[in-house]
Design a protein around this motif. Structure first.
Motif, PDB file in Angstrom:
ATOM      1  N   UNK A   1      24.750   7.952   9.984  1.00  0.00           N
ATOM      2  CA  UNK A   1      23.745   8.031  11.044  1.00  0.00           C
ATOM      3  C   UNK A   1      22.371   8.258  10.455  1.00  0.00           C
ATOM      4  N   UNK A   2      21.372   7.773  11.169  1.00  0.00           N
ATOM      5  CA  UNK A   2      20.002   8.127  10.875  1.00  0.00           C
ATOM      6  C   UNK A   2      19.405   7.465   9.648  1.00  0.00           C
ATOM      7  N   UNK A   3      18.187   7.910   9.326  1.00  0.00           N
ATOM      8  CA  UNK A   3      17.432   7.389   8.188  1.00  0.00           C
ATOM      9  C   UNK A   3      16.762   8.542   7.457  1.00  0.00           C
ATOM     10  N   UNK A   4      16.592   8.374   6.169  1.00  0.00           N
ATOM     11  CA  UNK A   4      15.727   9.293   5.437  1.00  0.00           C
ATOM     12  C   UNK A   4      14.281   8.968   5.816  1.00  0.00           C
ATOM     13  N   UNK A   5      13.375   9.841   5.448  1.00  0.00           N
ATOM     14  CA  UNK A   5      11.973   9.586   5.800  1.00  0.00           C
ATOM     15  C   UNK A   5      11.467   8.309   5.128  1.00  0.00           C
ATOM     16  N   UNK A   6      11.878   8.086   3.888  1.00  0.00           N
ATOM     17  CA  UNK A   6      11.438   6.867   3.188  1.00  0.00           C
ATOM     18  C   UNK A   6      11.975   5.614   3.883  1.00  0.00           C
ATOM     19  N   UNK A   7      13.231   5.662   4.331  1.00  0.00           N
ATOM     20  CA  UNK A   7      13.806   4.516   5.047  1.00  0.00           C
ATOM     21  C   UNK A   7      13.084   4.278   6.367  1.00  0.00           C
ATOM     22  N   UNK A   8      12.746   5.366   7.036  1.00  0.00           N
ATOM     23  CA  UNK A   8      11.986   5.254   8.284  1.00  0.00           C
ATOM     24  C   UNK A   8      10.668   4.527   8.043  1.00  0.00           C
ATOM     25  N   UNK A   9       9.973   4.946   7.008  1.00  0.00           N
ATOM     26  CA  UNK A   9       8.668   4.353   6.725  1.00  0.00           C
ATOM     27  C   UNK A   9       8.794   2.855   6.430  1.00  0.00           C
ATOM     28  N   UNK A  10       9.840   2.468   5.699  1.00  0.00           N
ATOM     29  CA  UNK A  10      10.047   1.046   5.393  1.00  0.00           C
ATOM     30  C   UNK A  10      10.196   0.221   6.666  1.00  0.00           C
ATOM     31  N   UNK A  11      10.854   0.809   7.663  1.00  0.00           N
ATOM     32  CA  UNK A  11      11.091   0.087   8.922  1.00  0.00           C
ATOM     33  C   UNK A  11       9.861   0.071   9.824  1.00  0.00           C
ATOM     34  N   UNK A  12       8.988   1.044   9.669  1.00  0.00           N
ATOM     35  CA  UNK A  12       7.905   1.244  10.634  1.00  0.00           C
ATOM     36  C   UNK A  12       6.556   0.682  10.196  1.00  0.00           C
ATOM     37  N   UNK A  13       6.320   0.659   8.901  1.00  0.00           N
ATOM     38  CA  UNK A  13       5.017   0.199   8.417  1.00  0.00           C
ATOM     39  C   UNK A  13       4.743  -1.216   8.925  1.00  0.00           C
ATOM     40  N   UNK A  14       3.554  -1.401   9.454  1.00  0.00           N
ATOM     41  CA  UNK A  14       3.174  -2.698  10.018  1.00  0.00           C
ATOM     42  C   UNK A  14       1.689  -2.918   9.777  1.00  0.00           C
ATOM     43  N   UNK A  15       1.223  -4.154   9.906  1.00  0.00           N
ATOM     44  CA  UNK A  15      -0.216  -4.396   9.788  1.00  0.00           C
ATOM     45  C   UNK A  15      -0.984  -3.513  10.776  1.00  0.00           C
ATOM     46  N   UNK A  16      -2.032  -2.901  10.314  1.00  0.00           N
ATOM     47  CA  UNK A  16      -2.889  -2.022  11.123  1.00  0.00           C
ATOM     48  C   UNK A  16      -2.212  -0.707  11.507  1.00  0.00           C
ATOM     49  N   UNK A  17      -1.056  -0.413  10.926  1.00  0.00           N
ATOM     50  CA  UNK A  17      -0.424   0.890  11.141  1.00  0.00           C
ATOM     51  C   UNK A  17       0.003   1.441   9.788  1.00  0.00           C
ATOM     52  N   UNK A  18      -0.888   2.126   9.104  1.00  0.00           N
ATOM     53  CA  UNK A  18      -0.597   2.619   7.753  1.00  0.00           C
ATOM     54  C   UNK A  18       0.473   3.700   7.758  1.00  0.00           C
TER      55      UNK A  18
ATOM     56  N   UNK B   1       0.835  -1.205   0.000  1.00  0.00           N
ATOM     57  CA  UNK B   1       0.000   0.000   0.000  1.00  0.00           C
ATOM     58  C   UNK B   1       0.868   1.252   0.000  1.00  0.00           C
ATOM     59  N   UNK B   2       1.953   1.199   0.761  1.00  0.00           N
ATOM     60  CA  UNK B   2       2.866   2.346   0.814  1.00  0.00           C
ATOM     61  C   UNK B   2       3.607   2.518  -0.505  1.00  0.00           C
ATOM     62  N   UNK B   3       3.902   1.400  -1.163  1.00  0.00           N
ATOM     63  CA  UNK B   3       4.575   1.464  -2.466  1.00  0.00           C
ATOM     64  C   UNK B   3       3.681   2.175  -3.480  1.00  0.00           C
ATOM     65  N   UNK B   4       2.378   1.891  -3.415  1.00  0.00           N
ATOM     66  CA  UNK B   4       1.434   2.536  -4.334  1.00  0.00           C
ATOM     67  C   UNK B   4       1.441   4.048  -4.169  1.00  0.00           C
ATOM     68  N   UNK B   5       1.601   4.501  -2.923  1.00  0.00           N
ATOM     69  CA  UNK B   5       1.615   5.950  -2.664  1.00  0.00           C
ATOM     70  C   UNK B   5       3.012   6.543  -2.816  1.00  0.00           C
ATOM     71  N   UNK B   6       3.952   5.713  -3.260  1.00  0.00           N
ATOM     72  CA  UNK B   6       5.344   6.124  -3.485  1.00  0.00           C
ATOM     73  C   UNK B   6       6.017   6.636  -2.212  1.00  0.00           C
ATOM     74  N   UNK B   7       5.582   6.095  -1.064  1.00  0.00           N
ATOM     75  CA  UNK B   7       6.191   6.482   0.212  1.00  0.00           C
ATOM     76  C   UNK B   7       7.455   5.693   0.496  1.00  0.00           C
ATOM     77  N   UNK B   8       7.560   4.494  -0.078  1.00  0.00           N
ATOM     78  CA  UNK B   8       8.729   3.639   0.131  1.00  0.00           C
ATOM     79  C   UNK B   8       9.144   3.026  -1.197  1.00  0.00           C
TER      80      UNK B   8
END
Length: 596
Positions: free
Chosen positions: A430-447, A291-298
């Motif tokens: 150090x750190x993550x870009x916003x896209x990298x953050x989203x890849x690590x955080x997206x989970x079922x029931x957490x869009x 779903x995130x790939x469709x929105x080009x978030x990751x």
């Protein structure tokens, strides 16, 4: 319903409160452990590729089937070196154990019980020195007494060959830098004990090449001892050069591979679910990511995350990448440090009020738990960032964002970013870009939208969040620009702010057509107002009444009532005005500093 890790996994009792100090191995364990202890050792430890390589090559050498006699275990402190030495030592000394643990290898390496020498450089060996201790453990102390009784003398290559002989002999040399450190303080002739030790051990290494069933394993020397003096660095360097000429390097644990998950599963979990459960979790994460790939978030594909989860479960695939960022920190103890760090994440997950974690990740660190916070600060001190931005009993910025949003997205974001900001290396990644953050955080029931909105709100108030040129976000204990501006605004003197408010108000109300008034004066003292000139616009401070009492008294006491007008407001607006003026003034000063 998708099972959580608490539903599907059973942790080991020590997993939540893993103490690194209780799991530090000592080479003496090779000699002291019973057969039952040895069986238990192998039952609870995962054999990594590095350890497997050492076992195979070491046992082949002891069987007289390999030309390689010396091995150097390359890894930082706590990286599995002593563990690997113990494993080889236990198998080498007991043919029956070899048949039980590595039956195929045992058939290839037919020899009896090898002689084992286990030297830990912290042992001292005050009177007999390292070579005397080796002779003692071989049961031949008297044969080497001439090399220590009247002061230290280095055995020659020939002496070592005569001492060891043709029987299978494994010599394990661990923690040598502390011994070299001590040895540099003991003068011997025109030099010191460190020079004698270097010569003695160099002769041992060369002798081992001529002894077909002699195997020597040395733990790595470079970068393993803090605060080294010039003498110590030279002593270590001299022996290291000798070892490098003859030793085959082996890395016991490769933390960049899935071995990290194999070790964690073996040591911290008693049971894990069957393949079908892991498949369902992988599929659920793949669906969420698609779903995130469709929105080009990751950018990562659903297939990628599913494959990675099969290798990392019950951990999120991002765990090894986060740990890779800070594993070279001087105070971090590689495998042992990894175990303790992951233990704190498991504790955070198991003590969460909600049973909602399907894969364990760094985003689940609860920094309100004191020992979790202490563990993080031992790796790298980010106390300022933690206290203000991440976790402070509900008062940190991330916690406030979560309270207002009704979820825990900001806390997950900041915990993950904090873990990705722990590196202390020069020019560290150090750190993550916003896209990298989203890849690590997206989970079922957490869009993804939950995390994106939380991150946007968090950024606007964070004090210790920074952005690199590559758009990676990270935490530092250095205040960011927002915090510096706020500090400057808060500490600005009142006369400066009053003058700035006056200047800006007069600029805003400056007459253009000069019909209603010709001059403007902002925030004047009543006694200083003069009405005997052009018509004036007075910008007066408000109070709780309308019009303000001061303005009312002034009106009543002057005769030139047609020669001025008054602009005012209410008290709250003035406080607002002062706050905004402070920020504008601070921004202006900061811009001048950047331009200078």
């Amino acid at each position: 319903m998708l099972p959580t890790v608490k539903d599907a996994c059973q942790i080991h009792p020590m997993a939540i409160n893993y103490a690194m100090s209780e799991h530090i191995e000592n080479l003496s364990d090779v000699i002291e452990r019973t057969a039952a202890d040895a069986q238990e050792f192998f039952s609870k430890n995962f054999v990594t590729k590095g350890m497997e390589s050492l076992l195979q090559l070491g046992l082949m050498r002891l069987a007289g089937k390999s030309e390689q006699a010396v091995f150097e275990l390359k890894q930082a402190m706590g990286g599995g070196k002593t563990h690997s030495m113990i494993a080889l030592g236990l198998l080498a000394r007991d043919a029956e154990l070899r048949n039980a643990i590595v039956p195929d290898l045992a058939k290839e390496t037919l020899f009896g019980d090898a002689k084992i020498v286990a030297i830990n450089g912290r042992g001292g060996f005050e009177e007999t020195f390292i070579w005397g201790e080796i002779a003692y453990q071989l049961g031949k102390e008297s044969e080497f007494s001439r090399f220590w009784k009247d002061g230290p003398k280095a055995p020659s290559e020939k002496n070592w060959i005569e001492l060891i002989g043709d029987i299978p002999t494994l010599i394990l040399l661990d923690e040598l830098p502390p011994y070299f450190d001590y040895a540099t303080t003991r003068p011997v002739g025109d030099g010191n004990l460190a020079k004698v030790t270097t010569y003695a051990l160099s002769n041992l290494l060369s002798a081992s090449l001529k002894l077909k069933q002699c195997c020597i394993v040395v733990s790595n020397l470079s970068g393993s001892y803090e605060g080294a003096t010039t003498q110590l660095r030279k002593a270590i360097s001299d022996f290291e050069k000798e070892a490098n000429r003859q030793a085959q390097p082996i890395t016991p644990v490769d933390l960049a591979t899935h071995e990290i998950y194999d070790i964690l599963r073996k040591r911290l979990f008693r049971s894990l679910p069957d393949r079908s459960v892991i498949d369902s979790v992988a599929s659920a994460y793949a669906a969420a990511l698609s779903e995130a790939v469709k929105s080009k978030s990751v950018a990562k594909s659903a297939e990628q995350i599913a494959d990675e989860i099969h290798g990392s479960y019950p951990f999120h695939p991002s765990v090894k990448h986060v740990i890779a960022l800070f594993k070279e920190n001087e105070s971090y103890r590689q495998t042992r440090g990894l175990m303790q760090f992951i233990s704190k994440i498991i504790k955070s997950v198991w003590e969460r009020p909600d049973n909602d974690v399907h894969l364990i990740g760094c985003q689940h660190l609860n920094l309100n738990i004191s020992d979790v916070r202490e563990e993080i600060n031992k790796i790298s001190n980010l106390q300022g960032a933690i206290a203000h931005d991440i976790a402070s009993g509900g008062m940190a910025i991330a916690e406030i964002v979560d309270a207002n949003s009704g979820n825990n997205a900001a806390s997950q974001i900041t915990s993950l970013l904090m873990a990705a900001s722990l590196s202390e290396s020069i020019d560290a990644v150090k750190g993550f870009t916003e896209a990298q953050l989203m890849e690590c955080l997206i989970a079922p029931n957490q869009p993804v939208i939950e995390f994106q909105e939380a991150f946007k709100r968090f950024r606007s108030d964070a004090w210790y969040l920074h952005r690199k040129e590559n758009d990676a976000w990270y935490f530092s204990n250095i205040e960011n620009l927002r915090k510096r501006i706020e500090n400057r605004a808060e500490k600005a003197s009142q006369p400066k702010i009053d003058a700035e408010m006056k200047r800006r108000l007069e600029e805003i109300f400056q007459p253009i057509n000069r019909i209603a008034y010709q001059e403007v004066e902002a925030l004047p003292k009543i006694d200083d107002i003069r009405l005997n000139g052009p018509r004036i616009c007075l910008l007066l401070s408000p109070d709780s009444k309308a019009p303000p009492e001061e303005a009312q008294r002034f009106w009543e006491n002057v005769t030139e009532k047609n020669n001025f007008c008054v602009v005012t407001g209410d008290g709250s607006n003035l406080a607002n005005l002062e706050e905004k003026t402070r920020r504008i003034w601070a921004n202006t000063v900061q811009l001048r500093l950047y331009s200078a």
